[in-house]
Design a protein around this motif. Structure first.
Motif, PDB file in Angstrom:
ATOM      1  N   ILE A 152      29.425  79.593  49.137  1.00 56.56           N
ATOM      2  CA  ILE A 152      30.584  79.316  50.005  1.00 56.56           C
ATOM      3  C   ILE A 152      30.521  77.891  50.547  1.00 56.56           C
ATOM      4  CG2 ILE A 152      31.685  79.979  52.190  1.00 56.56           C
ATOM      5  CD1 ILE A 152      30.817  82.854  51.529  1.00 56.56           C
ATOM      6  N   ALA A 153      29.314  77.477  50.988  1.00 55.37           N
ATOM      7  CA  ALA A 153      29.201  76.141  51.599  1.00 55.37           C
ATOM      8  C   ALA A 153      29.590  75.056  50.600  1.00 55.37           C
ATOM      9  CB  ALA A 153      27.780  75.928  52.110  1.00 55.37           C
ATOM     10  N   LEU A 154      29.150  75.204  49.342  1.00 60.43           N
ATOM     11  CA  LEU A 154      29.483  74.186  48.333  1.00 60.43           C
ATOM     12  C   LEU A 154      30.991  74.209  48.054  1.00 60.43           C
ATOM     13  CD1 LEU A 154      28.646  72.004  46.351  1.00 60.43           C
ATOM     14  CD2 LEU A 154      28.148  73.779  44.653  1.00 60.43           C
ATOM     15  N   LYS A 155      31.552  75.393  47.986  1.00 63.02           N
ATOM     16  CA  LYS A 155      32.993  75.501  47.728  1.00 63.02           C
ATOM     17  C   LYS A 155      33.789  74.831  48.858  1.00 63.02           C
ATOM     18  CE  LYS A 155      36.458  78.863  47.299  1.00 63.02           C
ATOM     19  NZ  LYS A 155      36.809  80.186  47.608  1.00 63.02           N
ATOM     20  N   GLN A 156      33.318  75.034  50.094  1.00 66.76           N
ATOM     21  CA  GLN A 156      34.019  74.457  51.233  1.00 66.76           C
ATOM     22  C   GLN A 156      33.919  72.939  51.211  1.00 66.76           C
ATOM     23  OE1 GLN A 156      32.402  76.998  54.481  1.00 66.76           O
ATOM     24  NE2 GLN A 156      34.471  77.839  54.529  1.00 66.76           N
ATOM     25  N   ALA A 157      32.740  72.438  50.818  1.00 62.76           N
ATOM     26  CA  ALA A 157      32.554  70.990  50.747  1.00 62.76           C
ATOM     27  C   ALA A 157      33.423  70.395  49.642  1.00 62.76           C
ATOM     28  CB  ALA A 157      31.073  70.679  50.492  1.00 62.76           C
ATOM     29  N   VAL A 158      33.429  71.060  48.489  1.00 65.22           N
ATOM     30  CA  VAL A 158      34.205  70.565  47.343  1.00 65.22           C
ATOM     31  C   VAL A 158      35.700  70.578  47.663  1.00 65.22           C
ATOM     32  CG1 VAL A 158      34.851  71.146  44.975  1.00 65.22           C
ATOM     33  CG2 VAL A 158      32.458  71.197  45.629  1.00 65.22           C
ATOM     34  N   ALA A 159      36.150  71.631  48.375  1.00 68.33           N
ATOM     35  CA  ALA A 159      37.571  71.717  48.742  1.00 68.33           C
ATOM     36  C   ALA A 159      37.964  70.560  49.655  1.00 68.33           C
ATOM     37  CB  ALA A 159      37.851  73.052  49.433  1.00 68.33           C
ATOM     38  N   ALA A 160      37.028  70.143  50.524  1.00 68.11           N
ATOM     39  CA  ALA A 160      37.321  69.029  51.431  1.00 68.11           C
ATOM     40  C   ALA A 160      37.547  67.743  50.635  1.00 68.11           C
ATOM     41  CB  ALA A 160      36.179  68.854  52.431  1.00 68.11           C
ATOM     42  N   VAL A 161      36.793  67.582  49.546  1.00 67.80           N
ATOM     43  CA  VAL A 161      36.962  66.402  48.674  1.00 67.80           C
ATOM     44  C   VAL A 161      38.298  66.512  47.932  1.00 67.80           C
ATOM     45  CG1 VAL A 161      36.037  65.194  46.644  1.00 67.80           C
ATOM     46  CG2 VAL A 161      34.472  66.118  48.373  1.00 67.80           C
ATOM     47  N   GLY A 162      38.565  67.704  47.386  1.00 70.53           N
ATOM     48  CA  GLY A 162      39.739  67.864  46.531  1.00 70.53           C
ATOM     49  C   GLY A 162      41.057  67.862  47.283  1.00 70.53           C
ATOM     50  N   GLN A 163      41.087  68.452  48.476  1.00 67.53           N
ATOM     51  CA  GLN A 163      42.362  68.573  49.202  1.00 67.53           C
ATOM     52  C   GLN A 163      42.963  67.196  49.510  1.00 67.53           C
ATOM     53  OE1 GLN A 163      44.149  71.251  49.764  1.00 67.53           O
ATOM     54  NE2 GLN A 163      45.715  70.235  50.998  1.00 67.53           N
ATOM     55  N   GLY A 164      42.104  66.267  49.916  1.00 70.80           N
ATOM     56  CA  GLY A 164      42.575  64.913  50.228  1.00 70.80           C
ATOM     57  C   GLY A 164      43.165  64.234  49.005  1.00 70.80           C
ATOM     58  N   ARG A 165      42.455  64.379  47.883  1.00 66.49           N
ATOM     59  CA  ARG A 165      42.950  63.760  46.643  1.00 66.49           C
ATOM     60  C   ARG A 165      44.262  64.382  46.195  1.00 66.49           C
ATOM     61  NH1 ARG A 165      40.445  60.338  43.598  1.00 66.49           N
ATOM     62  NH2 ARG A 165      41.319  61.028  41.618  1.00 66.49           N
ATOM     63  N   LEU A 166      44.317  65.699  46.312  1.00 67.77           N
ATOM     64  CA  LEU A 166      45.525  66.419  45.899  1.00 67.77           C
ATOM     65  C   LEU A 166      46.733  65.926  46.705  1.00 67.77           C
ATOM     66  CD1 LEU A 166      46.187  68.807  44.018  1.00 67.77           C
ATOM     67  CD2 LEU A 166      45.747  70.346  45.923  1.00 67.77           C
ATOM     68  N   MET A 167      46.557  65.815  48.009  1.00 67.48           N
ATOM     69  CA  MET A 167      47.674  65.389  48.868  1.00 67.48           C
ATOM     70  C   MET A 167      48.051  63.947  48.578  1.00 67.48           C
ATOM     71  SD  MET A 167      48.835  67.881  50.420  1.00 67.48           S
ATOM     72  CE  MET A 167      50.084  67.064  51.387  1.00 67.48           C
ATOM     73  N   ARG A 168      47.058  63.145  48.238  1.00 66.92           N
ATOM     74  CA  ARG A 168      47.365  61.756  47.920  1.00 66.92           C
ATOM     75  C   ARG A 168      48.268  61.686  46.690  1.00 66.92           C
ATOM     76  NH1 ARG A 168      44.707  56.279  46.307  1.00 66.92           N
ATOM     77  NH2 ARG A 168      46.736  55.492  45.745  1.00 66.92           N
ATOM     78  N   ILE A 169      47.946  62.494  45.707  1.00 66.33           N
ATOM     79  CA  ILE A 169      48.759  62.499  44.479  1.00 66.33           C
ATOM     80  C   ILE A 169      50.175  62.991  44.784  1.00 66.33           C
ATOM     81  CG2 ILE A 169      48.994  63.633  42.221  1.00 66.33           C
ATOM     82  CD1 ILE A 169      45.721  63.596  42.477  1.00 66.33           C
TER      83      ILE A 169
END
Ligand SMILES: Nc1ncnc2c1ncn2[C@@H]1O[C@H](COP(=O)(O)OP(=O)(O)O)[C@@H](O)[C@H]1O
Ligand SMILES: N[C@@H](CCC(=O)OP(=O)(O)O)C(=O)O
Length: 369
Positions: A68-85
């Protein structure tokens, strides 16, 4: 006429299966389509998955994180990029967007539930396209939607949408997973909740490599949405332009016809906003009274009580197989119910030593699932 349209796009449509890289042309066409819908006067909400998938691609991870912790960390990286796109694409098209990250806890308390709705209404009134995702980085296991199909149906129900589109990597629903059952039959129209049950669709367990819930969560999302009077469509994310054609009447993908008499907003919150604290197992007579006659639930019809809950909490009402048939708000806590289950209402004061409600769940607080 202005319609409220909720579109959910899954990771399998946002990314390329081989590389995990973004499927840019599909995303750009989706942005154009949603802007066209806005220009036609419709109110549009996008529920976008992809935080975990995009985060993995950014960090060079080749499979979905297990902890769960890794998934939460990875989501934090991905969400920002997704919104930028999204912001880049929608900005080119002069369309303002907003990021709305929700957790299950935001819908449990009625005041918070209504507050989320107010925020959506303001955003839609301003002509903004809200882009919604689960707040994966902070969501805790007990308070998670778990999948964005369910989240999109709850959002659609909350804002009383007219349409819910579930965009995925298959063109429609089949009688079984077409990846493994090549002769599975395509389904174009599901005209009622009963038909959905009768079809006995096989969904397998999992979705595609990056997807979360597979077809099972799309079917339960469709159930939530059609109960709220929302026409729901499963269709392919690779061709977002089909959304406009479908709204104009073409029968593309799988359509789920809305229930003619939608469940009221408060009952929808009881059924899907709240998290049930336990289960009540009912006898045949109580099931008939609740399901067929629309009556309140009395203590006499309860065979067993499971879980610990307070009075006014939501519980699941189940048949003897443990299948859920309804949900409701209880007038007694679990300890009291253990003592009075199976007993006549007039015995309650002598058993508990004090009087209480005649009903365990009043019909105004009871909703069939
Ligand atoms: N009965 C079914 N009909 C169609 N697809 C199914 C069925 N059962 C399972 N699937 C699978 O569900 C997958 C889509 O779910 P998922 O990967 O979670 O997508 P998304 O990322 O769009 O949410 C498809 O790739 C398909 O193989
Ligand atoms: N909230 C998660 C997605 C969860 C989810 O339901 O994914 P999917 O099955 O691809 O729609 C994310 O953004 O990665």
């Amino acid at each position: 006429m202005t319609k409220t349209i909720v579109v959910k796009i899954g990771t399998s449509s946002l990314t390329q299966p081989e590389t995990g890289q973004l499927a840019l042309s599909s995303i750009a066409t989706l942005a154009e389509t949603l802007c066209d819908l806005r220009r036609q006067g419709h109110r549009v909400i996008l529920v976008s998955s992809g935080a975990v998938g995009v985060g993995c691609a950014r960090l060079g991870l080749t499979e979905r994180p297990k902890t769960i912790a890794l998934k939460q960390a990875v989501a934090a990286v991905g969400q920002g990029r997704l919104m930028r796109i999204y912001d880049d694409l929608f900005s080119i098209l002069q369309q303002p967007i907003a990021q709305v990250l929700l957790t299950r806890a935001d819908l449990v308390q009625r005041s918070r539930y209504l507050n989320v709705n107010n925020t959506f209404q303001e955003l839609l009134g301003l002509g903004v396209i809200p882009i919604v995702n689960e707040n994966d980085t902070v969501a805790v296991e007990e308070l998670k939607f778990g999948d964005n199909d369910t989240l999109s149906a709850l959002v659609a129900s909350l804002v009383e949408a007219n349409w819910l589109f579930l965009l995925t990597d298959v063109d429609r629903l089949y009688s079984a997973d077409p990846r493994f059952v090549p002769d599975a039959k395509p389904i174009s129209l599901v005209s009622s909740m009963q038909e959905l049950t009768d079809l006995q669709i096989q969904t397998g367990g999992q979705g595609s490599q990056w997807g979360t819930g597979g077809m099972m969560t799309k079917i339960s999302a469709a159930r939530i949405a059609i109960a709220a009077g929302i026409r729901t469509v499963i269709t392919q994310g690779q061709f977002p332009r089909n959304i406009e054609k479908i709204i104009q009447g073409e029968l593309i993908g799988t359509h789920f016809a809305p229930q003619p008499e939608p469940t009221s907003a408060r009952k929808r919150w009881i059924a899907y906003g709240l998290i049930p604290g336990g289960k009540l197992y009912l006898d045949e007579g109580a099931i008939a009274a609740v399901v067929k006659a629309g009556k309140s639930l009395l203590a006499a019809g309860i065979k067993a009580v499971e879980g610990e809950f307070d009075n006014q909490e939501a519980v699941q009402l189940c048949d003897s197989n443990g299948d859920e048939i309804a949900r409701g708000l209880v007038n007694y806590n679990s300890e009291e119910l253990q003592k009075i289950c199976g007993r006549h209402s007039r015995e309650i004061p002598s058993i508990l030593g004090y009087g209480g409600a005649d009903t365990v769940i009043h019909r105004d607080n009871l909703v069939l699932i």
